[in-house]
Design an enzyme around this catalytic site. Structure first.
Site, PDB file in Angstrom:
ATOM      1  N   TYR A  63       8.969 -97.239  37.934  1.00 40.47           N
ATOM      2  CA  TYR A  63       9.487 -97.284  36.572  1.00 40.47           C
ATOM      3  C   TYR A  63      10.999 -97.066  36.557  1.00 40.47           C
ATOM      4  O   TYR A  63      11.516 -96.106  37.139  1.00 40.47           O
ATOM      5  CB  TYR A  63       8.808 -96.223  35.689  1.00 40.47           C
ATOM      6  N   HIS A  93      21.821 -97.796  25.169  1.00 37.00           N
ATOM      7  CA  HIS A  93      21.278 -96.554  24.620  1.00 37.00           C
ATOM      8  C   HIS A  93      22.356 -95.686  23.953  1.00 37.00           C
ATOM      9  O   HIS A  93      22.051 -94.627  23.418  1.00 37.00           O
ATOM     10  CB  HIS A  93      20.562 -95.741  25.711  1.00 37.00           C
ATOM     11  N   ASN A 213      17.717 -89.098  30.933  1.00 41.10           N
ATOM     12  CA  ASN A 213      16.349 -88.701  30.623  1.00 41.10           C
ATOM     13  C   ASN A 213      16.171 -87.191  30.594  1.00 41.10           C
ATOM     14  O   ASN A 213      15.929 -86.563  31.612  1.00 41.10           O
ATOM     15  CB  ASN A 213      15.394 -89.289  31.658  1.00 41.10           C
ATOM     16  N   TYR A 295      11.769 -51.528   1.409  1.00 37.55           N
ATOM     17  CA  TYR A 295      11.435 -52.291   2.620  1.00 37.55           C
ATOM     18  C   TYR A 295      12.657 -52.747   3.402  1.00 37.55           C
ATOM     19  O   TYR A 295      12.633 -52.777   4.628  1.00 37.55           O
ATOM     20  CB  TYR A 295      10.625 -53.544   2.258  1.00 37.55           C
ATOM     21  N   ARG A 298      13.470 -49.518   5.263  1.00 34.90           N
ATOM     22  CA  ARG A 298      12.379 -48.897   6.016  1.00 34.90           C
ATOM     23  C   ARG A 298      11.709 -49.858   6.995  1.00 34.90           C
ATOM     24  O   ARG A 298      11.287 -49.466   8.074  1.00 34.90           O
ATOM     25  CB  ARG A 298      11.343 -48.339   5.014  1.00 34.90           C
ATOM     26  N   PHE A 347      10.748 -85.218  30.346  1.00 33.94           N
ATOM     27  CA  PHE A 347      11.901 -85.396  29.461  1.00 33.94           C
ATOM     28  C   PHE A 347      11.610 -84.945  28.040  1.00 33.94           C
ATOM     29  O   PHE A 347      12.507 -84.829  27.223  1.00 33.94           O
ATOM     30  CB  PHE A 347      12.266 -86.880  29.418  1.00 33.94           C
ATOM     31  N   GLU A 433       6.361 -94.860  22.953  1.00 32.63           N
ATOM     32  CA  GLU A 433       6.820 -93.477  22.785  1.00 32.63           C
ATOM     33  C   GLU A 433       6.375 -93.046  21.396  1.00 32.63           C
ATOM     34  O   GLU A 433       7.139 -93.008  20.439  1.00 32.63           O
ATOM     35  CB  GLU A 433       8.333 -93.429  23.010  1.00 32.63           C
TER      36      GLU A 433
END
Lengths: 534, 501
Positions: A63, A93, A213, A295, A298, A347, A433
């Site tokens: 791949y 990309h 990646n 609160y 405390r 990844f 994906e």
């Protein structure tokens, strides 16, 4: 001089990330890691040359080495196009949009990517790591747009923008070298590298994948946010202790016996820190009729303790990722199988994204608690007779009225940012994906929430300092606890040089919260606090 | 063209021109109203406005004696904003919107107050105002930072692109010397929310028009069935927005040889476009109506009425605009979401009938694969930002301001979502033009996945216009290249309104 950080894929911690990304420490690849990288690289080169065969005698399909990317893995790539494939990945990309990621975060990405490659499972040359580290040393900061990553398969677009500066095609076109900041100027990646005397590399087989990646933008953001959050937890404890004194709180809620009965680590530590910070105070437990506080006082150990646990969890997840290979496929040279390239999903940004979402939620609660104490200190009927809005009798003004409002606004904004980004997923890449992390958005929001929360704590420090000064003016014999005794002079010194507006005071204290000036002064005087990070 | 403020007819569109640098004037009638209301106050000297408010807020009788010191202390106390400075256009819009509130003539302010802010706008002097820290009710920090500069008390201002000390930037401009009531009126209202909201409305208007253009282009790429635009069908469901969207899309697609009629129902991201874009348009119409009302409303307290005197009410509360800003966030997110699904479809070989990622040579090239990721990421980000800000409230100011609007957070969120939507639409346009190129060139993919020659398609005239506008900025992809310049170029064009009309 900070020692050089060794890069070998095994020993990077948050402190080292901060040292390199924020303070300019040097980092270098260890010789062992270099050897491992070279071995896995040799295997990939052989595969790319078609020398490795499967049982049927066909050359191995690997791949991203000799196949297309994503759903295009179905397409085999001719041997003479393998380098072009890597360069195409980087170019196509580089798909980010929006504002630039801050320089320290980009530096973190470069460092983390270098460390991931140093594991020796990515099949790339050691020169990639050397060049990344040399870019860090030279102060080259690639321009990385902050939006557009789904965090799976990693922060592809952000890392591709980084890779445009590092890599070049067979022909070097400066117009395809991205942008970088160098010596205060925004220049092309090609010019930045040339001016720094660094050579850009032509990516070899798989080297495009090796750089892109993994969720390093997510992790860099999350790592810095965890670091700042851990410091902020301590600073919030200091502010809480000051407020505790200001309202003449009851310390029985901090008794170790109480916390042993519900022993969350964070709560136990937080109560111990508060006891340490309040030690010696003549203000606490000084109202005989008061049996317990509200609160926001405390329950500080319960809330801030849970915040502590959350920050620790997030940091431990990030700590794993800092020393992880995040690539695909992975080159496992020790595996029995002749095909050493294992396609998997390391990844995927989910583990860090979920941690970042949790961090964000934790910091929301830190700010929520702090704001309610600010409200208490500024509300005449709630503050054990402090002046309403802490207006000084001799200096008429609105006191802390609007700073409290500002804190409320920041808390509300945090809440609207707390929506968990990782709860979402949108299918991408022709359904290949189909479950993505959205971790980058989670980490970006975590950074915003940490920053907003720092401002809220700054406002609490401001408010509590004014309240304590009022108490001391009224009763000069009062003794402050160890924490307040150290913090008050530092806070007041910062305020004395800030401008006249509340905004100026908040801004100056926010910076001191961020750079740790107040925390460091308190630790020097009152001793180390229980560590937030494991 | 100078924008004339009269307290009655200000539109988001006019305000957004002021934001971008247009000059401003106060209309004579409004000036008269302001004079009358200030005059009424002078003739009816009651308790000083700030002194009363001070007592109410602080709970003690401690304001400074001297009126000017009182004004100064009051404004100083409100200057507590944090974070990055607001963008210059937002501050300009906020200044003009506040002037318009004063121009309603119910605030007891003299025209000089409006004049001072208008003089700054016309001279291009814009206070540096921190962006965060307002809850959108009563005294707003951002307005105080604006007033602090306008009064010449200090702070910083932008002028000619430079960030300068206010004293330097304000040289030659009249320093404002507000009365106590005027100081109160300068800061007392949700004007940051409405100003930012008005800019978001204008941008959204353009984005919705762009979304139609992008959708029509995608219709051609996937060879949509146009039955989904049938007026008979859509009119039968009564929503005006959907009907208008479908009508305009029919015009854009008229004469297309790529689309068909009544052949096959398309998937929802295509077929339901009028429903989704129409719903967004209806939402925007409502949002704009509320924002426009607010721009011309007396968002202040107390208010002056010549017949009824001074009235203390709650007109400063940002709830009306906060609510519609949250509504706008959701509407824009839907538009982004359906656009991304069309982008997904176009880049998906099996769904589009075109090569994967819209490139003949996909495999060695990844084509527009990542453009879809970016769109998906932006949509996801929008979903997070769409969380309503106005559902939250925190008690402030000693139980007195015990319910607040969080309007500025809602408005900022709407702006952020609009920004993301612009990029999502740019991506749809990029993929749409790339897809249409195949049809224009007569290239189709056969059952074996091979590109074959067919008769070139003819798109509708509106779509051709959109395609040309894309191609004037980015060329067709034949091989991989750096994607970002294309996204930047189209993102800029979307924001400039290049695909509207």
């Amino acid at each position: 001089m900070t020692p050089t950080v060794p890069i070998d894929g095994h020993q990077l911690g948050l402190a080292e990330v901060v040292a390199v990304s924020r303070h300019g420490a040097a980092a270098s690849l260890t010789s062992q890691a270099r050897t491992r990288m070279a071995e896995s690289h040799t295997w990939v080169e052989r595969a790319a040359r078609g020398e490795l065969r499967d049982a049927e005698g066909e050359s191995l399909a690997i791949y991203g080495v000799n196949t297309g990317y994503g759903s295009l893995a179905r397409v085999r790539i001719a041997q003479d196009r393998i380098r072009a494939l890597s360069w195409n990945l980087v170019r196509s990309h580089a798909a980010g949009v929006g504002n630039a990621v801050p320089a320290e975060v980009v530096r973190g990405m470069m460092l983390l990517r270098a460390n991931a490659l140093a594991k020796g499972a990515s099949g790339c040359r050691p020169e990639l790591v050397d060049t990344l580290l040399a870019m860090l040393a030279a102060g080259i900061v690639p321009e990385v747009p902050e939006q557009g990553s789904c965090g799976s398969s990693g922060d592809l677009a952000p890392l591709s923008h980084l890779a445009l500066v590092l890599f070049k095609g067979e022909t070097d076109d400066p117009a395809e070298s991205g942008w970088a900041w160098f010596e205060g100027e925004r220049v092309t990646g090609s010019e930045a590298m040339a001016r720094a005397g660094l050579a850009r590399l032509v990516p070899g087989p798989k080297e495009g994948l090796a750089i892109t990646n993994g969720a390093q933008l997510t992790t860099s953001l999350a790592a810095l946010a965890c670091w700042d959050a851990a410091r902020l937890v301590h600073t919030a404890e200091i502010a809480a202790a000051m407020s505790w004194e200001a309202v003449r709180g009851v310390t029985r809620a901090l008794h170790p016996g109480v916390h042993a009965l519900r022993p969350y680590a964070g709560a136990v530590d937080c109560a111990a820190d508060l006891r340490q910070l309040l030690a010696g105070s003549s203000l606490t437990d000084s109202m005989p009729d008061k049996v317990q506080d509200a609160y926001s006082i405390r329950c500080t150990p319960q809330v801030l303790g849970a915040v502590r646990d959350g920050v620790r969890f997030a940091a431990s997840q990030v700590g794993v990722e800092l020393n992880a290979a995040t690539d695909n496929p992975l080159i496992l040279l020790d595996a029995e199988h002749p095909n050493k390239a294992f396609s998997a999903g390391l990844f995927h940004g989910e583990p860090v994204g979920m941690a970042a979402d949790h961090l964000k939620l934790a910091l929301c609660e830190l700010a929520t608690l702090s704001e309610r104490r600010i409200y208490r200190l500024t509300t005449g009927t709630l503050s054990a007779r402090l002046p309403p809005l802490l207006v000084h009798a001799d200096r008429p003004g609105l006191g802390m009225m609007v700073p409290q409002t500002t804190a409320a606004s920041l808390v509300a904004e945090n809440r609207s940012l707390a929506w968990p980004a990782t709860a979402d997923s949108i299918p991408t890449c022709e359904d290949q994906e189909d479950v993505v992390a959205m971790s980058t958005t989670a980490a970006r929001r975590a950074r915003e929430v940490v920053q907003n929360s720092g401002k809220v704590v700054a406002i609490e420090l401001l408010t509590a300092a004014i309240a304590l000064r009022h108490r001391l003016d009224e009763e000069p014999d009062l003794v402050l606890g160890a924490g307040a005794a150290a913090a008050l002079p530092v806070v007041e010194a910062i305020l004395s040089t800030a401008g006249e507006l509340p905004a100026d005071a908040i801004h100056a204290l926010d910076r001191a919260v961020h750079d740790g000036r107040i925390l460091d002064a308190v630790v020097a005087h009152a001793g180390e606090l229980a560590p937030v990070l494991a | 063209m100078t924008v004339v403020l009269d307290g009655r007819t200000l539109t988001p569109e006019a305000l957004s021109r002021v934001a971008r640098g247009e000059d401003v004037a106060l209309c004579a009638e409004a000036r008269g109203r302001m004079e009358a209301s200030a005059g009424w106050l002078a003739e009816h000297p009651g308790p000083d406005a700030i002194a009363s408010k001070w007592r109410w807020l602080v709970g003690t009788d401690s304001p400074p004696e001297d009126p000017e010191a009182r004004v100064r202390a009051f404004l100083r106390g409100h200057c507590a904003g944090v974070g990055e400075p607001l963008p210059v256009p937002v501050v300009r819009a906020m200044m003009a919107a506040r002037v318009n509130v004063l121009a309603t003539g119910h605030t007891g302010c003299r025209p000089e107050v409006a004049d001072a802010l208008i003089a700054m706008l016309d001279a291009g002097v814009v206070p540096v105002v921190p962006s965060k820290g307002s809850v959108g009710a009563a005294g707003v920090a951002q307005l105080a930072h604006m007033a602090w500069v306008a009064c010449g008390y200090g702070g910083e201002a932008w002028k000619g692109g430079e960030r300068l000390p206010a004293a330097v930037a304000m040289v030659g401009l009249p320093a404002l010397r507000p009365t106590p009531k005027e100081a109160l009126s300068l800061v007392n209202g949700a004007t940051l929310t409405v100003a930012w909201g008005a800019l978001a409305v204008c941008r959204s208007r353009e984005l919705l028009a762009t979304a139609e253009a992008a959708a029509a282009l995608s219709f051609e790429v996937v060879r949509a069935d146009l039955a989904c635009l049938s007026d008979a069908a859509i009119a039968a469901r009564n929503h005006p927005g959907a009907r208008a969207v479908a009508r305009r899309m029919r015009t854009r697609l008229e004469g297309s040889t790529l689309c068909s009629l009544g052949r096959k129902p398309d998937p929802f991201s295509i077929r339901c476009t009028p429903a989704v874009l129409g719903a967004a348009q209806d939402a925007l119409d409502h949002v704009e109506q509320v924002v426009t009302r607010e721009l011309n409303g007396a968002c202040d307290n107390p208010l002056v009425f010549e017949d009824e005197g001074l009235i203390e009410a709650g007109n400063f509360h940002g709830a009306p605009v906060a609510l519609v800003m949250d509504h706008l966030k959701v509407a824009l997110t839907q538009v982004a979401s359906i656009s991304e699904r069309r982008t997904f479809r176009m880049t998906y070989g099996q769904l589009s009938g075109l090569p994967s990622y819209l490139l003949r040579s996909s495999g060695l090239n990844s084509g527009l694969m990542l453009a879809q990721y970016t769109a998906a990421s932006l949509v996801s980000e929008c979903k997070g930002l769409a969380h309503p800000a106005s559902v939250d409230s925190l008690p402030t100011v000693q139980h007195r301001e015990d319910h607040v609007s969080m309007g500025p957070i809602a408005a900022r969120g709407a702006w952020r979502i609009a920004e993301a939507l612009a990029d999502v639409l740019a991506i749809e346009l990029l993929c749409g033009a790339q897809g249409l190129d195949f049809h224009l060139a007569g290239e189709a993919v056969d059952d074996e996945g091979q590109v074959v020659e067919v008769t070139p398609g003819v798109p509708g005239p509106g779509v051709l216009r959109t395609w040309r506008a894309v191609r004037a900025r980015v060329t067709r992809w034949d091989d991989d290249r750096v994607l970002r310049p294309d996204l930047d170029a189209l993102g800029r064009a979307v924001r400039e309104g290049a695909f509207v009309g």
